[in-house]
Design an enzyme around this catalytic site. Structure first.
Site, PDB file in Angstrom:
ATOM      1  N   PRO A 193       0.808  -1.222   0.000  1.00 45.49           N
ATOM      2  CA  PRO A 193       0.000   0.000   0.000  1.00 45.49           C
ATOM      3  C   PRO A 193       0.842   1.274   0.000  1.00 45.49           C
ATOM      4  CG  PRO A 193      -0.891  -1.591   1.550  1.00 45.49           C
ATOM      5  CD  PRO A 193       0.432  -2.125   1.090  1.00 45.49           C
ATOM      6  N   HIS A 194       0.455   2.209  -0.885  1.00 44.74           N
ATOM      7  CA  HIS A 194       0.974   3.576  -0.869  1.00 44.74           C
ATOM      8  C   HIS A 194       2.384   3.728  -1.402  1.00 44.74           C
ATOM      9  CE1 HIS A 194      -0.459   7.458   0.294  1.00 44.74           C
ATOM     10  NE2 HIS A 194       0.589   7.755   1.028  1.00 44.74           N
ATOM     11  N   VAL A 195       2.871   2.775  -2.217  1.00 43.61           N
ATOM     12  CA  VAL A 195       4.267   2.848  -2.617  1.00 43.61           C
ATOM     13  C   VAL A 195       4.603   3.990  -3.561  1.00 43.61           C
ATOM     14  CG1 VAL A 195       4.732   0.421  -2.225  1.00 43.61           C
ATOM     15  CG2 VAL A 195       3.905   1.150  -4.439  1.00 43.61           C
TER      16      VAL A 195
END
Length: 233
Positions: A135-137
């Site tokens: 998530p959110h890379v």
């Protein structure tokens, strides 16, 4: 720094013509600048991980040489923690639970972070295949923290994140870093680890924290020190 086609070819051990073909046929993220392709390093790492393409260790050398201490994967995992039975039956619930266990400063607005996570998933899946999501890379969580961390979570219920291989997600890796450069280094380290069969096997079978950290330590020993990559090859 934006990467060129030649640099991407070196990092992915592929001819430049193959890199261009991947842009057109396999969705390799690229931006046209002055009639030439340019690549964001975080987007490249995420794409390579999802496509199961191993990134050259040359990338580690370059990241490590940019005047910033190199965080180790095993130390980041210790700092972030390994969590089991993360609750949630859909994206929203599971990401809310993830945000709740991240080692963040007390003043952090976790509701804002949750909205950022959800916005990221709405734009493109962070599922990289084999039941794993990062998530959110593409938008690094850069906060006023004293050390970087990677939080590993095992979900109680596999959830459809729209991954390329169609497998529901049952594992989260989430990165928190003090700088964008540090985030890129950890992302490269994690991408390298996810290509290691032993490390991935321990993660997917929900091995103990001791087992996961032992495998991370083994992988660190296999990554050359900054500047030693060319000698090692």
């Amino acid at each position: 720094m934006q990467l060129t086609v030649r640099e991407v070819g070196a990092f992915l051990n592929a001819p430049e013509a193959t890199v261009v073909r991947w842009i057109k046929q396999r969705g390799l993220p690229a931006h046209e600048v002055g009639g030439q392709y340019r690549f964001n390093r975080a987007e490249l790492l995420e794409w390579a991980t999802a496509q199961k393409i191993k990134v050259s260790l040359e990338l580690f050398d370059q990241l490590a040489s940019e005047a910033e201490p190199v965080p180790r994967l095993v130390d980041a995992l210790r700092a972030g923690g390994i969590h089991y039975q993360l609750p949630g039956t859909n994206k929203h619930e599971s990401l809310r639970a993830l945000v709740g266990v991240l080692p963040l400063p007390e003043e952090t607005d976790r509701e804002v972070l949750l909205r950022l996570f959800l916005a990221r998933e709405a734009s493109a899946s962070t599922g990289v295949g084999d039941g794993i999501a990062l998530p959110h890379v593409r938008n690094p969580i850069v906060l006023n923290v004293t050390r970087p961390s990677i939080t590993l979570c095992h979900l109680t219920t596999p959830i459809d994140f729209g991954a390329l291989d169609g497998q529901p997600v049952r594992v989260f890796f989430s990165l928190v870093s003090p700088t964008v450069r540090c985030h890129l280094h950890l992302l490269a380290r994690l991408s390298f680890a996810l290509h290691d069969g032993q490390f991935k096997e321990v993660v997917l079978r929900q091995g103990t924290a001791e087992e996961v950290l032992r495998e991370a330590e083994r992988i660190e020993a296999a990554v050359p020190a900054a500047g030693a990559g060319k000698a090692a090859r």
